[in-house]
Design a protein around this motif. Structure first.
Motif, short mmCIF file in Angstrom:
data_model
loop_
_atom_site.label_atom_id
_atom_site.label_comp_id
_atom_site.label_asym_id
_atom_site.label_seq_id
_atom_site.Cartn_x
_atom_site.Cartn_y
_atom_site.Cartn_z
N GLU A 265 -0.16 4.69 -8.92
CA GLU A 265 0.99 3.95 -9.45
C GLU A 265 1.15 2.61 -8.71
O GLU A 265 1.47 1.59 -9.33
CB GLU A 265 2.26 4.79 -9.27
N LYS A 266 0.92 2.63 -7.40
CA LYS A 266 1.11 1.43 -6.59
C LYS A 266 -0.05 0.44 -6.73
O LYS A 266 0.13 -0.77 -6.50
CB LYS A 266 1.25 1.81 -5.11
N ALA A 267 -1.23 0.94 -7.05
CA ALA A 267 -2.43 0.11 -7.07
C ALA A 267 -2.50 -0.74 -8.33
O ALA A 267 -3.36 -0.58 -9.19
CB ALA A 267 -3.68 0.98 -6.94
N THR A 268 -1.60 -1.68 -8.41
CA THR A 268 -1.56 -2.61 -9.53
C THR A 268 -2.08 -3.97 -9.08
O THR A 268 -1.81 -4.40 -7.95
CB THR A 268 -0.13 -2.76 -10.08
N ASN A 269 -2.82 -4.65 -9.92
CA ASN A 269 -3.39 -5.93 -9.56
C ASN A 269 -2.38 -7.07 -9.57
O ASN A 269 -2.75 -8.24 -9.40
CB ASN A 269 -4.58 -6.25 -10.46
N ASP A 270 -1.10 -6.73 -9.71
CA ASP A 270 -0.05 -7.73 -9.52
C ASP A 270 0.10 -8.06 -8.04
O ASP A 270 0.72 -9.07 -7.68
CB ASP A 270 1.30 -7.21 -10.06
N VAL A 271 -0.43 -7.20 -7.17
CA VAL A 271 -0.34 -7.42 -5.72
C VAL A 271 -1.74 -7.52 -5.12
O VAL A 271 -2.70 -6.96 -5.64
CB VAL A 271 0.46 -6.31 -5.01
N ASP A 272 -1.83 -8.24 -4.00
CA ASP A 272 -3.12 -8.50 -3.36
C ASP A 272 -3.44 -7.50 -2.25
O ASP A 272 -4.61 -7.27 -1.95
CB ASP A 272 -3.10 -9.91 -2.76
N ILE A 273 -2.41 -6.96 -1.63
CA ILE A 273 -2.60 -6.07 -0.47
C ILE A 273 -1.67 -4.88 -0.60
O ILE A 273 -0.49 -5.04 -0.93
CB ILE A 273 -2.26 -6.80 0.86
N ILE A 274 -2.19 -3.69 -0.35
CA ILE A 274 -1.37 -2.49 -0.26
C ILE A 274 -1.54 -1.95 1.16
O ILE A 274 -2.64 -1.56 1.55
CB ILE A 274 -1.80 -1.42 -1.28
N SER A 275 -0.46 -1.96 1.94
CA SER A 275 -0.55 -1.47 3.31
C SER A 275 0.20 -0.15 3.43
O SER A 275 1.24 0.05 2.81
CB SER A 275 0.01 -2.49 4.31
N THR A 276 -0.38 0.75 4.22
CA THR A 276 0.19 2.09 4.34
C THR A 276 -0.15 2.72 5.69
O THR A 276 -1.24 2.51 6.22
CB THR A 276 -0.33 3.00 3.21
N SER A 277 0.80 3.48 6.22
CA SER A 277 0.54 4.23 7.46
C SER A 277 -0.02 5.61 7.15
O SER A 277 -0.37 6.36 8.06
CB SER A 277 1.83 4.36 8.27
N ALA A 278 -0.11 5.95 5.86
CA ALA A 278 -0.58 7.28 5.47
C ALA A 278 -2.05 7.50 5.78
O ALA A 278 -2.52 8.64 5.75
CB ALA A 278 -0.33 7.51 3.97
#
Length: 297
Positions: A265-278
Motif C-alpha cells: 500500500e505504501k510503495a507508491t511511485n508518488d514518493v521517492d523514498i520509503i524509510s522504515t525501522s521494521a
C-alpha cells in the motif's frame, strides 16, 4: 597492470571497526575462561551451520572473520556474502585451537545472526516493493542498537536497501522538535543551510500539506511525509509537484508505520523514498550454530 578487484561491502568499513570486535570479546570474557580450561588448546575443526526455518541471506562475514582472526583461527567460507541459503546449510568451516574456537563462538554467532536477520528482511522488503512496481528507494532508519549500528547498517546494505543516514553528522534531518525550537520550518532550514553548506542534504519532517509546501519553498532537499496514509501521501505529493514544477527540486520521503504487511500500500511511485525501522528493530535473527567436529582417526 594488476586487474581491479571486485568491490566488497567490507571495503566500506572504517579503520576503527576492528576495535569494536575486540571490545565484544573483552565483554564476553572479562575474567577467567573456565570452559576454555576444560578443552585446552588441541587443534579442532568446527562447522558453521545456517539453520532456522526459511530462506535467509548471509551477512556479517567481516565481523565473523575478525572475531576468529583475533583468536588465531582460520575461516573457510562455503557461501558468498549476500547469497541466500536454505536451512540447514554448512556455511563455513573454522579451524583453530579448541579453546579459541569456543572463545569466539558466541560473539561471532551473535554478530552474524543479527546482521543476517537484517539483510534477510531488507531483501524481502526490497523484493515486495519491486514486485509492486515501486521504482524508488527503500531505506532503514537511525533507530539502531547503541554500539551495534555499524553491523546493522551493514546488514541493510547486504540486503540491498539504502541504510539512510549513519549519524547526526551524515545528513541534516529537521524533525518536529527542531522546528518547534527554531520557531518555524523556514527558520530551521535557513539556519541549517547556513552552516551545512552545499554538501549536506536537508531532510525535513512534516505532517501536513501546508508544512510540506513551506519546506519546499524554504529549500528542503527531502520532504518527509510522516505518518500519512497512502491517500494523503498521493494527494499531497501530486498537488505540490504540480505547484512547484520547474521551480524547485526535491524528493518526497514517506516514514512512520511502514511494515511488511502494509508495504504494498505504501510503495507508491508518488514518493521517492520509503524509510522504515521494521527492517532492523525487532527483527528475527537467523539461527546459526558452530559445531566442533570429532577428530578423524
Amino acid at each position: 597492470m594488476s586487474p581491479i578487484t571486485e568491490p566488497s561491502f567490507a571495503h566500506l568499513l572504517p579503520p576503527s571497526w576492528t576495535s569494536q570486535v575486540q571490545a565484544w570479546l573483552d565483554e564476553d570474557t572479562p575474567s577467567f575462561d573456565w570452559g576454555g580450561y576444560v578443552v585446552g588448546e588441541v587443534q579442532r575443526e568446527a562447522f558453521l551451520f545456517g539453520k532456522g526455518k526459511t530462506e535467509a541471506v548471509l551477512a556479517g562475514v567481516p565481523f565473523f572473520d575478525e572475531v576468529f582472526k583475533r583468536l588465531e583461527c582460520e575461516v573457510e567460507w562455503h557461501l558468498k556474502e549476500g547469497e541466500t541459503f536454505q536451512p540447514v546449510k554448512h556455511v563455513a568451516t573454522v579451524r583453530g585451537k579448541a579453546r579459541h574456537l569456543l572463545l569466539g563462538e558466541r560473539v561471532a554467532l551473535n554478530a552474524i545472526a543479527r546482521c543476517s536477520g537484517i539483510a534477510t528482511i531488507s531483501k524481502r522488503f526490497k523484493d515486495i516493493a519491486e514486485q509492486n512496481g515501486y521504482k524508488g528507494i527503500i531505506a532503514g532508519t537511525r533507530k539502531t542498537t547503541p554500539g551495534f549500528r555499524l553491523v546493522e547498517k551493514y546488514g541493510m546494505l547486504v540486503g540491498g536497501i539504502d541504510p539512510h543516514r549513519h549519524s547526526l553528522s551524515s545528513m541534516i534531518m529537521l524533525k518536529d522538535n527542531h522546528i518547534t525550537s527554531a520557531g518555524s520550518i523556514t527558520a530551521a532550514i535557513e539556519r541549517a543551510r547556513a552552516v551545512g553548506g552545499f554538501t549536506l542534504t536537508i531532510d525535513v519532517e512534516v505532517d501536513t500539506e501546508a508544512a510540506a509546501d513551506e519546506a519546499i519553498a524554504a529549500g528542503a532537499d527531502v520532504v518527509m511525509l510522516d505518518n500519512m496514509d497512502a491517500t494523503q501521501v498521493s494527494s499531497v505529493a501530486n498537488k505540490l509537484r504540480q505547484k512547484w514544477d520547474g521551480k524547485r527540486k526535491w524528493l518526497f520521503e514517506v516514514s512512520g508505520g511502514v511494515e511488511e504487511g502494509n508495504l504494498r500500500e505504501k510503495a507508491t511511485n508518488d514518493v521517492d523514498i520509503i524509510s522504515t525501522s521494521a527492517v532492523h528493530q525487532s527483527v528475527q535473527h537467523i539461527d546459526f550454530s558452530l559445531k566442533i567436529q570429532q577428530p578423524k582417526d
